[in-house]
Design a protein around this motif. Structure first.
Motif, mmCIF file in Angstrom:
data_model
loop_
_atom_site.group_PDB
_atom_site.id
_atom_site.type_symbol
_atom_site.label_atom_id
_atom_site.label_comp_id
_atom_site.label_asym_id
_atom_site.label_seq_id
_atom_site.Cartn_x
_atom_site.Cartn_y
_atom_site.Cartn_z
ATOM 1 N N LYS A 107 0.857 -1.180 0.000
ATOM 2 C CA LYS A 107 0.000 0.000 0.000
ATOM 3 C C LYS A 107 0.898 1.236 0.000
ATOM 4 O O LYS A 107 1.861 1.312 0.770
ATOM 5 N N CYS A 108 0.608 2.196 -0.854
ATOM 6 C CA CYS A 108 1.421 3.414 -0.891
ATOM 7 C C CYS A 108 1.255 4.175 0.429
ATOM 8 O O CYS A 108 0.135 4.362 0.900
ATOM 9 N N PRO A 109 2.372 4.630 1.041
ATOM 10 C CA PRO A 109 2.280 5.341 2.321
ATOM 11 C C PRO A 109 1.660 6.738 2.196
ATOM 12 O O PRO A 109 1.285 7.329 3.200
ATOM 13 N N GLY A 112 -2.836 10.475 0.126
ATOM 14 C CA GLY A 112 -3.467 11.173 -0.993
ATOM 15 C C GLY A 112 -3.224 10.526 -2.344
ATOM 16 O O GLY A 112 -3.744 10.984 -3.363
ATOM 17 N N CYS A 113 -2.438 9.465 -2.360
ATOM 18 C CA CYS A 113 -2.114 8.768 -3.615
ATOM 19 C C CYS A 113 -3.384 8.189 -4.237
ATOM 20 O O CYS A 113 -4.260 7.686 -3.528
ATOM 21 N N ILE A 114 -3.460 8.249 -5.552
ATOM 22 C CA ILE A 114 -4.662 7.764 -6.255
ATOM 23 C C ILE A 114 -4.969 6.299 -5.918
ATOM 24 O O ILE A 114 -6.126 5.880 -5.887
ATOM 25 N N THR A 115 -3.929 5.536 -5.600
ATOM 26 C CA THR A 115 -4.147 4.114 -5.279
ATOM 27 C C THR A 115 -4.851 3.943 -3.929
ATOM 28 O O THR A 115 -5.378 2.878 -3.630
ATOM 29 N N ASN A 116 -4.802 4.985 -3.088
ATOM 30 C CA ASN A 116 -5.515 4.933 -1.808
ATOM 31 C C ASN A 116 -6.873 5.623 -1.875
ATOM 32 O O ASN A 116 -7.756 5.338 -1.073
ATOM 33 N N ARG A 136 9.628 2.953 -5.480
ATOM 34 C CA ARG A 136 8.971 4.222 -5.796
ATOM 35 C C ARG A 136 7.599 3.973 -6.390
ATOM 36 O O ARG A 136 7.449 3.166 -7.316
ATOM 37 N N CYS A 137 6.607 4.690 -5.838
ATOM 38 C CA CYS A 137 5.240 4.557 -6.333
ATOM 39 C C CYS A 137 5.171 5.071 -7.766
ATOM 40 O O CYS A 137 5.628 6.172 -8.068
ATOM 41 N N PHE A 138 4.572 4.286 -8.630
ATOM 42 C CA PHE A 138 4.420 4.625 -10.045
ATOM 43 C C PHE A 138 3.483 5.829 -10.217
ATOM 44 O O PHE A 138 3.627 6.606 -11.151
ATOM 45 N N TYR A 139 2.528 6.006 -9.298
ATOM 46 C CA TYR A 139 1.520 7.062 -9.446
ATOM 47 C C TYR A 139 1.932 8.379 -8.812
ATOM 48 O O TYR A 139 1.788 9.432 -9.422
ATOM 49 N N CYS A 140 2.423 8.364 -7.555
ATOM 50 C CA CYS A 140 2.721 9.638 -6.875
ATOM 51 C C CYS A 140 4.222 9.840 -6.667
ATOM 52 O O CYS A 140 4.630 10.859 -6.124
ATOM 53 N N GLU A 141 5.037 8.895 -7.050
ATOM 54 C CA GLU A 141 6.498 8.964 -6.962
ATOM 55 C C GLU A 141 7.026 9.030 -5.535
ATOM 56 O O GLU A 141 8.183 9.333 -5.316
HETATM 57 ZN ZN ZN Z 1 1.589 6.520 -4.355
#
Ligand code: ZN
Ligand code: ATP
Ligand code: MG
Length: 153
Positions: A107-109, A112-116, A136-141
């Motif tokens: 889970k991205c920490p 606000g990441c789109i994946t959450n 590194r998250c692909f969506y929010c870096e």
């Molecule tokens: Zn993210």
């Protein structure tokens, strides 16, 4: 070649070898075998190894790993060797391999990441560094440290 087998042989099951010293219990917790009354597990911690100096080894009777197990283990023990034992003999042997992208496991920490925020978006991370582990998250870096990864497994 090892001259002695540190722990006794198993008849059927899986051996996870070349686990970094001290990481065996984390691997056991990933596999959720500690409370399974039908699975016997032998753990050898900080045994001498030619390749790694010291390593952990896990032997699990009557248990076979699936893709998700292997992907999770690769985050903790990227050099682990998996041996499938059948009637005391190794029938198959392979390494886990950390894949370039890790999809859906973590889970991205970043809250606000789109994946959450937008639920059906699967998390996806790329491997920035293997040792120490940095993803590194692909969506929010947002970068994820090894400590953050381990806390989720
Ligand atoms: Zn993210
Ligand atoms: N029947 C068995 N039950 C439990 N463990 C086993 C059995 N046979 C082999 N092993 C263990 O499985 C692992 C892989 O065995 P293998 O004989 O391929 O080891 P190796 O020659 O040391 O190879 P490597 O280069 O991977 O270290 C070792 O940790 C070995 O001790
Ligand atoms: Mg060996």
């Amino acid at each position: 070649m090892e001259t002695t087998l540190k722990v006794s042989k198993i008849k059927d099951g899986t051996v996870i070898d070349h686990v970094p010293a001290g990481k065996a219990l984390r691997v056991v917790s990933i596999l959720k075998i500690e409370n399974n009354p039908d699975v016997s597990t032998t753990i050898a911690m900080r045994v001498q190894s030619e390749k790694l100096g010291r390593k952990d080894v896990i032997k699990i009777e009557n248990k076979y790993l699936n893709r998700d197990d292997l992907d999770r283990i690769s985050l903790v023990a990227p050099d682990a060797t998996i041996s499938i034992v059948s009637n005391y003999q190794i029938k198959e042997k392979f390494t886990v391999k950390l894949t370039k992208t890790i999809v859906g496991i973590l889970k991205c920490p970043n809250q606000g990441c789109i994946t959450n925020v937008k639920e059906p978006v699967n998390s996806e991370f790329s491997v920035v560094s293997e040792k120490p582990l940095i993803l590194r998250c692909f969506y929010c870096e947002r970068n994820m440290t090894e400590k953050e990864v381990l806390s989720q497994l």
